[in-house]
Design a protein around this motif. Structure first.
Motif, PDB file in Angstrom:
ATOM      1  N   ILE A 102      49.338  42.720  43.095  1.00  0.00           N
ATOM      2  CA  ILE A 102      47.929  43.116  43.023  1.00  0.00           C
ATOM      3  C   ILE A 102      47.336  42.953  44.417  1.00  0.00           C
ATOM      4  CG2 ILE A 102      46.050  43.001  41.350  1.00  0.00           C
ATOM      5  CD1 ILE A 102      47.106  40.339  40.426  1.00  0.00           C
ATOM      6  N   ASP A 103      46.489  43.873  44.810  1.00  0.00           N
ATOM      7  CA  ASP A 103      45.726  43.744  46.052  1.00  0.00           C
ATOM      8  C   ASP A 103      44.312  43.279  45.720  1.00  0.00           C
ATOM      9  OD1 ASP A 103      47.850  44.518  47.594  1.00  0.00           O
ATOM     10  OD2 ASP A 103      47.196  46.596  47.830  1.00  0.00           O
ATOM     11  N   MET A 104      43.899  42.203  46.390  1.00  0.00           N
ATOM     12  CA  MET A 104      42.590  41.604  46.129  1.00  0.00           C
ATOM     13  C   MET A 104      41.852  41.405  47.446  1.00  0.00           C
ATOM     14  SD  MET A 104      42.588  41.082  42.795  1.00  0.00           S
ATOM     15  CE  MET A 104      41.695  39.673  42.183  1.00  0.00           C
ATOM     16  N   PRO A 105      40.522  41.521  47.447  1.00  0.00           N
ATOM     17  CA  PRO A 105      39.771  41.344  48.696  1.00  0.00           C
ATOM     18  C   PRO A 105      39.788  39.890  49.164  1.00  0.00           C
ATOM     19  CG  PRO A 105      38.281  41.619  46.841  1.00  0.00           C
ATOM     20  CD  PRO A 105      39.660  41.895  46.315  1.00  0.00           C
ATOM     21  N   PRO A 106      39.818  39.661  50.472  1.00  0.00           N
ATOM     22  CA  PRO A 106      39.809  38.284  50.996  1.00  0.00           C
ATOM     23  C   PRO A 106      38.573  37.494  50.589  1.00  0.00           C
ATOM     24  CG  PRO A 106      40.429  39.847  52.722  1.00  0.00           C
ATOM     25  CD  PRO A 106      39.979  40.653  51.547  1.00  0.00           C
ATOM     26  N   THR A 107      37.526  38.172  50.167  1.00  0.00           N
ATOM     27  CA  THR A 107      36.308  37.473  49.737  1.00  0.00           C
ATOM     28  C   THR A 107      36.524  36.657  48.476  1.00  0.00           C
ATOM     29  OG1 THR A 107      35.655  39.516  48.598  1.00  0.00           O
ATOM     30  CG2 THR A 107      34.732  39.122  50.795  1.00  0.00           C
ATOM     31  N   ARG A 108      37.669  36.834  47.814  1.00  0.00           N
ATOM     32  CA  ARG A 108      37.984  35.995  46.653  1.00  0.00           C
ATOM     33  C   ARG A 108      38.248  34.541  47.049  1.00  0.00           C
ATOM     34  NH1 ARG A 108      35.860  39.494  43.417  1.00  0.00           N
ATOM     35  NH2 ARG A 108      37.169  41.218  42.722  1.00  0.00           N
ATOM     36  N   VAL A 133      47.502  34.535  57.762  1.00  0.00           N
ATOM     37  CA  VAL A 133      47.369  35.173  56.450  1.00  0.00           C
ATOM     38  C   VAL A 133      47.507  36.683  56.605  1.00  0.00           C
ATOM     39  CG1 VAL A 133      45.895  35.503  54.447  1.00  0.00           C
ATOM     40  CG2 VAL A 133      45.855  33.313  55.674  1.00  0.00           C
ATOM     41  N   PRO A 134      48.584  37.279  56.094  1.00  0.00           N
ATOM     42  CA  PRO A 134      48.774  38.725  56.264  1.00  0.00           C
ATOM     43  C   PRO A 134      47.879  39.513  55.316  1.00  0.00           C
ATOM     44  CG  PRO A 134      50.544  37.816  54.941  1.00  0.00           C
ATOM     45  CD  PRO A 134      49.694  36.650  55.367  1.00  0.00           C
ATOM     46  N   LEU A 135      47.518  40.703  55.722  1.00  0.00           N
ATOM     47  CA  LEU A 135      46.740  41.602  54.892  1.00  0.00           C
ATOM     48  C   LEU A 135      47.500  42.914  54.696  1.00  0.00           C
ATOM     49  CD1 LEU A 135      43.139  41.181  56.401  1.00  0.00           C
ATOM     50  CD2 LEU A 135      44.055  40.131  54.307  1.00  0.00           C
ATOM     51  N   ALA A 136      47.282  43.517  53.543  1.00  0.00           N
ATOM     52  CA  ALA A 136      47.780  44.867  53.276  1.00  0.00           C
ATOM     53  C   ALA A 136      46.576  45.792  53.355  1.00  0.00           C
ATOM     54  CB  ALA A 136      48.429  44.926  51.899  1.00  0.00           C
TER      55      ALA A 136
END
Length: 272
Positions: free
Chosen positions: A28-34, A50-53
């Motif tokens: 699942i892709d979730m926003p970093p604001t979580r 922290v890697p991002l997609a």
């Protein structure tokens, strides 16, 4: 703990007298604001580690099957088609790839009530995914999830209210915080223990180094933080391992102290 086989959607480990199979349901892709920092605030900027997609955090979704050759338990079931995302619901492919017949599964243990952990009890076509299912173990605080499409399971639910042996090698341990019924399952073989958790950690590249970081959807963030601290300290003991629903697939690792936090050492390379 020794890796003995792997594929695109599974990895099988020898764990003393048991076999543990990691089953990849997808991601699942979730926003970093979580994420929430130690003060409960969203991050202005994430650490470089922290890697991002794209702009999102990518969370693996794993389930785990444990067997002694006679009795088998599936811990978590993935999302089926409840998430409406083509990157999820792969657990049935993973079971097939690993040579596991769903019809032989009589016991399912659920870490908590969220869709990506419990929805796989029902296949995408609306039928029961595990036709010989006899018991669904889940924390008592999360049994309210068995309505709607999960209603047929209600009579087979076994609510967990305290530390409860499921069989001679599996024990349910309440760890409320993320949800009221969040539960960790302790798999033991000889002196070794594998703690199978659901949403104790969402972002492994951050929350081991900074275990006070929480998640927006932790229902009780102080309680979730305290539960994580207790589990992480336990995992530093000899012969202890972790299997995490949102650790990078296949999600089985050792934990060691590192500075003010912890370090994670995966026991197998990433799959998927």
């Amino acid at each position: 703990m020794r890796l003995i086989s792997s594929g695109r959607h599974h990895a099988t480990f020898e764990f003393g007298d048991l076999q543990v199979v990691s089953l990849r349901d997808g991601y699942i892709d979730m926003p970093p604001t979580r994420l929430r920092d130690e003060d409960g605030c969203a991050f202005d900027a994430l650490p470089a580690a922290v890697p991002l997609a794209g702009d999102n955090l990518r969370l693996s979704v794993n389930a785990f099957y444990v067997t002694d050759g006679t009795w088998s338990v599936l811990i978590d079931t993935g999302a089926s088609n409840a998430w409406h995302d083509p990157t999820m619901g792969l657990i049935y492919d993973a079971l097939d790839e690993a040579g596991i017949n769903p019809a032989h599964i009589t016991d399912v243990a659920i870490t908590h009530k969220h869709e990506d952990h419990v929805s796989g009890l029902i296949a995408p076509d609306g039928s029961e995914a595990f036709t010989k299912l006899e018991r669904v173990w889940i924390g008592a605080g999360d049994t309210s999830v068995f309505t709607g499409r999960l209603e047929p399971m209600r009579e087979r639910v076994v609510p967990v209210t305290e530390k409860t042996p499921i069989n001679e090698w599996l024990t349910a341990i309440p760890t409320p915080g993320h949800t009221p019924g969040h539960t960790v399952y302790d798999v033991s073989s000889g002196p070794a223990h594998l703690l199978v958790w659901g949403d104790t950690v969402h972002v492994p590249t951050l929350q081991f180094d900074r275990p006070n970081v929480t998640w927006e959807f932790d229902g009780n963030q102080p309680q979730a933080r305290a539960a994580r601290a207790t589990l992480l300290e336990q995992l530093t003991q000899p012969h202890h391992y972790v299997a995490g629903a949102h650790l990078d697939s296949p999600g089985i690792a050792r934990v060691t102290p590192a500075g003010d936090g912890y370090a994670l050492e995966y026991l197998a390379p990433p799959i998927g």
